[in-house]
Design a protein around this motif. Structure first.
Motif, PDB file in Angstrom:
ATOM      1  N   PRO A 339     -37.454  66.440 -59.913  1.00 35.62           N
ATOM      2  CA  PRO A 339     -38.713  66.200 -59.200  1.00 35.62           C
ATOM      3  C   PRO A 339     -38.551  66.039 -57.696  1.00 35.62           C
ATOM      4  CG  PRO A 339     -38.584  64.830 -61.177  1.00 35.62           C
ATOM      5  CD  PRO A 339     -37.224  65.444 -60.984  1.00 35.62           C
ATOM      6  N   ALA A 340     -37.326  65.819 -57.215  1.00 40.81           N
ATOM      7  CA  ALA A 340     -37.113  65.605 -55.779  1.00 40.81           C
ATOM      8  C   ALA A 340     -37.062  66.896 -54.975  1.00 40.81           C
ATOM      9  CB  ALA A 340     -35.809  64.829 -55.556  1.00 40.81           C
ATOM     10  N   ALA A 341     -37.138  68.055 -55.635  1.00 39.89           N
ATOM     11  CA  ALA A 341     -37.040  69.328 -54.912  1.00 39.89           C
ATOM     12  C   ALA A 341     -38.061  69.452 -53.780  1.00 39.89           C
ATOM     13  CB  ALA A 341     -37.155  70.491 -55.888  1.00 39.89           C
ATOM     14  N   PRO A 342     -39.342  69.067 -53.981  1.00 41.37           N
ATOM     15  CA  PRO A 342     -40.306  69.186 -52.868  1.00 41.37           C
ATOM     16  C   PRO A 342     -39.915  68.370 -51.635  1.00 41.37           C
ATOM     17  CG  PRO A 342     -41.466  68.900 -54.952  1.00 41.37           C
ATOM     18  CD  PRO A 342     -40.017  68.659 -55.237  1.00 41.37           C
ATOM     19  N   GLU A 343     -39.241  67.224 -51.827  1.00 43.85           N
ATOM     20  CA  GLU A 343     -38.818  66.431 -50.675  1.00 43.85           C
ATOM     21  C   GLU A 343     -37.852  67.219 -49.799  1.00 43.85           C
ATOM     22  OE1 GLU A 343     -37.344  62.514 -51.635  1.00 43.85           O
ATOM     23  OE2 GLU A 343     -38.592  62.426 -53.429  1.00 43.85           O
ATOM     24  N   ARG A 370     -46.655  72.689 -53.101  1.00 47.79           N
ATOM     25  CA  ARG A 370     -47.036  72.941 -54.498  1.00 47.79           C
ATOM     26  C   ARG A 370     -47.031  71.663 -55.329  1.00 47.79           C
ATOM     27  NH1 ARG A 370     -44.339  78.051 -53.650  1.00 47.79           N
ATOM     28  NH2 ARG A 370     -42.325  77.239 -54.343  1.00 47.79           N
ATOM     29  N   SER A 371     -46.386  70.615 -54.849  1.00 48.30           N
ATOM     30  CA  SER A 371     -46.320  69.362 -55.618  1.00 48.30           C
ATOM     31  C   SER A 371     -47.562  68.498 -55.435  1.00 48.30           C
ATOM     32  CB  SER A 371     -45.087  68.549 -55.193  1.00 48.30           C
ATOM     33  OG  SER A 371     -45.253  68.042 -53.882  1.00 48.30           O
ATOM     34  N   ARG A 372     -48.521  68.946 -54.617  1.00 50.13           N
ATOM     35  CA  ARG A 372     -49.637  68.060 -54.271  1.00 50.13           C
ATOM     36  C   ARG A 372     -50.645  67.876 -55.398  1.00 50.13           C
ATOM     37  NH1 ARG A 372     -50.588  73.040 -51.979  1.00 50.13           N
ATOM     38  NH2 ARG A 372     -52.735  73.841 -51.879  1.00 50.13           N
ATOM     39  N   HIS A 373     -50.581  68.691 -56.431  1.00 49.05           N
ATOM     40  CA  HIS A 373     -51.586  68.617 -57.484  1.00 49.05           C
ATOM     41  C   HIS A 373     -51.087  67.953 -58.767  1.00 49.05           C
ATOM     42  CE1 HIS A 373     -54.374  70.855 -55.111  1.00 49.05           C
ATOM     43  NE2 HIS A 373     -53.616  71.930 -55.057  1.00 49.05           N
ATOM     44  N   VAL A 381     -48.273  62.932 -52.572  1.00 49.18           N
ATOM     45  CA  VAL A 381     -48.399  62.683 -51.136  1.00 49.18           C
ATOM     46  C   VAL A 381     -47.427  63.567 -50.358  1.00 49.18           C
ATOM     47  CG1 VAL A 381     -48.020  60.956 -49.336  1.00 49.18           C
ATOM     48  CG2 VAL A 381     -49.303  60.362 -51.388  1.00 49.18           C
ATOM     49  N   THR A 382     -46.212  63.743 -50.882  1.00 44.38           N
ATOM     50  CA  THR A 382     -45.265  64.662 -50.244  1.00 44.38           C
ATOM     51  C   THR A 382     -45.897  66.045 -50.097  1.00 44.38           C
ATOM     52  OG1 THR A 382     -43.310  63.497 -51.073  1.00 44.38           O
ATOM     53  CG2 THR A 382     -43.032  65.819 -50.523  1.00 44.38           C
ATOM     54  N   GLY A 383     -46.553  66.503 -51.158  1.00 46.98           N
ATOM     55  CA  GLY A 383     -47.202  67.803 -51.117  1.00 46.98           C
ATOM     56  C   GLY A 383     -48.321  67.866 -50.088  1.00 46.98           C
ATOM     57  N   TRP A 384     -49.117  66.798 -49.972  1.00 44.83           N
ATOM     58  CA  TRP A 384     -50.225  66.805 -49.004  1.00 44.83           C
ATOM     59  C   TRP A 384     -49.706  66.706 -47.574  1.00 44.83           C
ATOM     60  CZ3 TRP A 384     -54.357  69.047 -50.177  1.00 44.83           C
ATOM     61  CH2 TRP A 384     -54.913  68.958 -51.456  1.00 44.83           C
ATOM     62  N   VAL A 385     -48.596  65.993 -47.361  1.00 47.96           N
ATOM     63  CA  VAL A 385     -47.985  65.982 -46.021  1.00 47.96           C
ATOM     64  C   VAL A 385     -47.548  67.401 -45.644  1.00 47.96           C
ATOM     65  CG1 VAL A 385     -46.003  65.198 -44.672  1.00 47.96           C
ATOM     66  CG2 VAL A 385     -47.248  63.570 -46.099  1.00 47.96           C
ATOM     67  N   ALA A 386     -46.906  68.089 -46.586  1.00 47.12           N
ATOM     68  CA  ALA A 386     -46.492  69.470 -46.323  1.00 47.12           C
ATOM     69  C   ALA A 386     -47.694  70.357 -46.013  1.00 47.12           C
ATOM     70  CB  ALA A 386     -45.716  70.013 -47.517  1.00 47.12           C
ATOM     71  N   ARG A 405     -57.052  63.732 -45.763  1.00 42.07           N
ATOM     72  CA  ARG A 405     -58.040  63.029 -46.586  1.00 42.07           C
ATOM     73  C   ARG A 405     -57.637  63.031 -48.051  1.00 42.07           C
ATOM     74  NH1 ARG A 405     -61.944  64.106 -49.965  1.00 42.07           N
ATOM     75  NH2 ARG A 405     -61.751  66.361 -49.721  1.00 42.07           N
ATOM     76  N   ARG A 406     -57.232  64.192 -48.556  1.00 42.01           N
ATOM     77  CA  ARG A 406     -56.858  64.297 -49.972  1.00 42.01           C
ATOM     78  C   ARG A 406     -55.622  63.453 -50.273  1.00 42.01           C
ATOM     79  NH1 ARG A 406     -58.689  69.187 -52.309  1.00 42.01           N
ATOM     80  NH2 ARG A 406     -57.691  68.459 -54.242  1.00 42.01           N
ATOM     81  N   GLY A 407     -54.651  63.482 -49.384  1.00 44.81           N
ATOM     82  CA  GLY A 407     -53.439  62.691 -49.604  1.00 44.81           C
ATOM     83  C   GLY A 407     -53.700  61.202 -49.581  1.00 44.81           C
ATOM     84  N   LEU A 408     -54.534  60.741 -48.640  1.00 45.62           N
ATOM     85  CA  LEU A 408     -54.854  59.320 -48.573  1.00 45.62           C
ATOM     86  C   LEU A 408     -55.722  58.889 -49.746  1.00 45.62           C
ATOM     87  CD1 LEU A 408     -55.410  58.847 -44.746  1.00 45.62           C
ATOM     88  CD2 LEU A 408     -53.413  58.217 -46.094  1.00 45.62           C
ATOM     89  N   ASP A 409     -56.548  59.799 -50.275  1.00 41.61           N
ATOM     90  CA  ASP A 409     -57.309  59.480 -51.484  1.00 41.61           C
ATOM     91  C   ASP A 409     -56.368  59.220 -52.664  1.00 41.61           C
ATOM     92  OD1 ASP A 409     -59.718  59.664 -50.218  1.00 41.61           O
ATOM     93  OD2 ASP A 409     -60.239  61.643 -51.003  1.00 41.61           O
TER      94      ASP A 409
END
Length: 855
Positions: A339-343, A370-373, A381-386, A405-409
């Motif tokens: 799971p750490a691949a997106p980081e 791609r991890s944002r969903h 959150v990592t995905g939304w930062v990206a 907005r989506r990441g903070l939600d």
């Protein structure tokens, strides 16, 4: 028995060996001693006993006995970093064993594969072992195999499969007397709760597992690692680093498993990176990489390399080489299904972006996005930062703001599962980058209103929803009572010059117990703090009141002046310079609290002028004649705002956020209008204002002497219209929710106030350090005042520095005179300052107090 009652098993094994046993029985005894040393002692001694057990099994001509010992030896060799020899022992064990014994060997090889990070091989061996163990009706080993399979599923991100296996294993454990394995089952459920995003449940289960292990007298290194992971996710990285380093020292002290040491080093490296200590993170991660490489643990080594690269980037060592290395780590992690691949992809993209390599950045950031969903909140959150970084690179302000907005939600939903105010506050750290990206985008391409909205979006969010009430937990309540008693005894011993180390140790133990119980609380209500309405704020302010919100973007203070139906933006100074000047002012006020320091008054006033220029800039001349509400960032809440020349003669109140001020403004006072006056022990002035105030208010509730005990004080404070507390205050920077007011029976701490149904509508704290806070998370505050505001308090008067007790008395008397005349707290405080004598001591005392909220 070696797991159910390890010390008893060790004793009996030694008794067997002392009785001149047969080779078969001696083999079993040496194996038991080897297991004990492997898991709870010196791994070198473990290898000596296990090799002896293997040789004795061969002499006994028992193939299954030899296979069983070879499996135990294989685990020990892997744990000591001798991976090749360990796997060879397993090969021989699988070849020698048959049926049921062979299934047990396969289970232990699966465990070794998990330690090595070979998850697919681990699942395959478990798949082969479980049916045979079930057919043999081997409950203990079946449960162990299911627990292991669940743990492997968690490492691969398959939380639902893991939870099913953990549930099945736990049902089997309940039919056995395997206390160690039962504790391990509780620990595993804690890990599953963490992976599913339930931090309070994870902390509760891990604490329960630790209690079970303690009864068995066994070390808890794996539990240390797992708890550190949870602490990091909860925003408690410094605590995780301290725990990991302590575990490393303990492991080294017993000559423990080198595999476990490498894992602890990796945990410490992660914690140090999150705590902002890039040097320590680099040192720990580099050593972990070397150990994992020597142990042939590629999965673990790759994770350690990721932390090492992140630490180097944090230290400012971004380069093309780092982009390539991060991309290679991301590719390898993805091949493992980690799971750490997106980081790693985010790191590669972020670094490429900083070097101006847009095409490379887009490729890596798209992979991370791609991890944002899906997955746990931090992964999303990592995905939304990206995604936000991609949008910024593409020049899309709308895209940046939408991603933020989506990441903070996502983080809002996660944050509201947390019941403890401390965890809610610290969890905001995970959204700090998203909030900063949104503020930059708003500053570059939006008006002042947009910047205000985003300044509010992630400011003081822990105060934006009703607090979770602590449960009627008898353990917690008795812990608070015991803590208070021990703290009072320790304070008395200090005054009398008696030794206090034993009392202080017990006080720290009780403090840990109370804090642990509060961290287990789950959130109850969804938050709505991010639904900030600028129009509603402006309507409430009207034409007279001005609200000044200080937003910090890239280290620069931007002043948002709200009032008369509009929001205007002005630029002021650098935050770092303002913080330094604020420290000088605080030091000056502390000196002025002592008679004879009046010569320093001009220096303090000059510092106030400099501070005004840095914090208000041109706004100082645009405030109008009416009241002013100041909303500073968390790191500036200790500023004595009344010292600033433009605010010195004004009605000034302070609020953690505009949203918080709005809520305080709309809080209705309680019916009944009860007044409560409390006088604690040990004040130089003896709380001299309290008798005079009692006469002013007619028939108030007065608590002093032995009546000023915490339970009685809390009962009377609950739902009061006005409370005045004259007592010694103590701020705990290391643990702000243990900041206290001294009562007759010991400290009244922040955690005590959390048990109020409704805190007083107005509260005046005429004691030192009650307006001090710890700035945590993204822009959160922990302290006494911020604990009261969500509980129904609309206004507080408190002090940010030590003050002269005698000079406080006339200030408080004048303050209450204004309240009796119908003034607000801020109005009454302004007039009370003006009524004081003009000497340095009294002026410094007046500046040290601030009005918080809107009452």
């Amino acid at each position: 028995m070696v797991f159910a009652a390890p010390n008893e098993a060790l004793t009996q094994a030694r008794e067997v060996l002392a009785a001149d046993p047969s080779p078969l029985h001696a083999s079993v005894a040496h194996q038991v001693i080897g297991i004990w040393q492997r898991d709870f002692g010196d791994t070198r001694l473990a290898l000596t006993h296990l090799r002896r057990a293997r040789d004795l099994a061969a002499r006994a001509d028992s193939a299954d006995r030899e296979a069983d010992v070879l499996a135990t030896l294989g685990v020990a060799l892997v744990h000591t970093g001798r991976t090749r020899q360990g796997l060879a022992a397993f090969e021989r064990g699988v070849a020698r064993g048959t049926g049921h014994t062979r299934a047990r060997v396969l289970y232990r090889r699966a465990y070794a594969w998990w330690v090595l990070g070979h998850h697919r091989e681990a699942l395959e061996d478990v798949r082969r072992a479980v049916p045979v163990l079930r057919q043999a009706d081997d409950v203990i080993w079946t449960a162990r195999a299911l627990t292991l399979r669940a743990t492997v599923h968690l490492a691969l991100g398959a939380v639902e499969r893991a939870e099913a296996d953990f549930a099945a294993a736990e049902a089997l454990w309940e039919t056995t007397g395997q206390e160690h394995d039962k504790a391990d089952s509780v620990e595993s459920r804690g890990l599953a709760a963490f992976r599913s995003g339930d931090i309070p449940a994870a902390l509760r289960l891990l604490d329960e597992a630790e209690e079970r292990y303690a009864k068995l007298g066994t070390p808890t290194f794996m539990l240390n690692i797992r708890r550190c992971e949870v602490l990091m996710a909860a925003g408690l990285a410094p605590e995780a680093l301290a725990e990991a380093d302590a575990a490393i020292r303990a492991l080294d002290g017993i000559g423990g498993q080198s595999t476990r040491k490498a894992e602890l080093l990796l945990t410490a490296a992660r914690a140090a990176r999150l705590a902002g200590d890039a040097r320590t993170a680099t040192e720990r991660a580099a050593l972990a990489v070397r150990l994992f490489a020597g142990q042939r643990r590629t999965w673990w080594e790759t994770h350690a390399r990721l932390v090492l690269l992140e630490a180097r980037y944090a230290a400012g060592r971004g380069s093309g080489r780092l982009v390539a290395d991060a991309a290679a780590v991301a590719e390898r992690l993805a091949s493992f299904g980690a799971p750490a691949a997106p980081e790693a992809s985010l790191l590669a993209g972020r670094t490429a972006l900083s070097l101006g390599r847009r095409a490379d950045a887009e490729r890596h950031l798209a992979a991370a996005a791609r991890s944002r969903h899906s997955g746990p909140p931090t992964a999303r959150v990592t995905g939304w930062v990206a995604q936000a970084l991609r949008a910024r690179a593409a020049g899309s302000t709308r895209g940046v703001l939408e991603a933020c907005r989506r990441g903070l939600d996502v983080l809002d939903d996660h944050r509201m599962t947390l019941g403890a105010p401390e965890l809610r506050a610290r969890a905001t750290e995970h959204g700090a980058e998203l909030a900063a990206l949104a503020q930059r985008a708003s500053l570059a391409c939006g008006g002042p209103r947009r910047l205000l909205v985003w300044s509010e979006r992630w400011r003081a969010t822990a105060l934006s929803a009703p607090p979770t009430r602590p449960p009627a937990d008898p353990v917690l309540l008795s812990g608070l009572t015991a803590y208070r008693e021990i703290a009072a005894r320790a304070e008395e011993a200090r005054r009398e010059g008696r030794p206090v180390p034993a009392l202080e140790r017990e006080q720290r133990r009780l403090e840990r117990e109370v804090r642990s119980r509060t961290l287990h609380m789950r959130g109850e209500a969804p938050g709505d703090g991010h639904r900030f309405d600028v129009g509603r704020l402006l309507r409430r302010l009207g034409d007279e009141v001005r609200l000044v919100e200080l937003a910090v973007v890239d280290g620069r203070v931007h002043v948002l002046l709200c009032g008369q139906g509009r929001v205007r933006r002005f630029q002021a100074g650098l935050l770092a310079e303002a913080e330094r000047e604020a420290e000088h002012v605080q030091a000056g006020l502390r000196r002025l609290a002592h008679p004879g320091a009046g010569a320093r008054l001009p220096l303090v006033e000059a510092a106030g002028r400099r501070l005004q220029e840095l914090l208000l800039g041109p706004v100082a001349d645009r405030l109008g004649p009416g009241p002013v509400v100041v909303v500073p960032p968390g790191r500036l809440h200790r500023v004595p705002w009344a010292l600033l020349p433009a605010l010195r003669e004004r009605v000034v109140s302070v609020s953690p956020s505009a949203s918080s001020w709005l809520r305080a403004r709309e809080t209705a006072p309680p019916s009944g209008g009860r007044h409560v006056l409390v006088r604690g022990p040990g004040l130089v002035s003896e709380g001299a204002e309290v008798p005079e105030l009692a006469a002013r208010y007619g028939r108030p509730t007065v608590l002093e002497g032995d009546a000023a005990r915490v339970p009685r004080v809390l009962r009377e404070l609950d739902g009061a219209a006005l409370a005045h507390i004259a007592a010694h205050g103590a701020f705990r920077a290391d643990s702000p929710l243990f900041s206290s007011l001294r009562m007759a029976d010991g400290p009244l701490i922040v955690h005590d106030f959390e048990h109020l149904a409704r805190s007083p509508y107005r509260i005046i704290l005429s004691c030192c350090d009650t307006a001090r806070f710890a700035s945590v998370g993204a822009d959160e505050l922990l302290g006494l005042v911020t604990a009261l505001l969500p509980l129904g308090t609309a206004g507080v008067v408190a002090c940010s520095v030590p003050v002269n007790d005698a000079a406080v008395v006339p200030l408080m008397v004048a303050l209450h005179k204004g309240l009796a005349a119908g003034l607000s707290l801020a109005q009454a405080l302004r007039d009370a300052r003006a009524a004081l004598p003009g000497d340095a001591v009294h002026r410094a005392t007046g500046w040290a107090f601030s009005a918080f909220g809107a009452a």
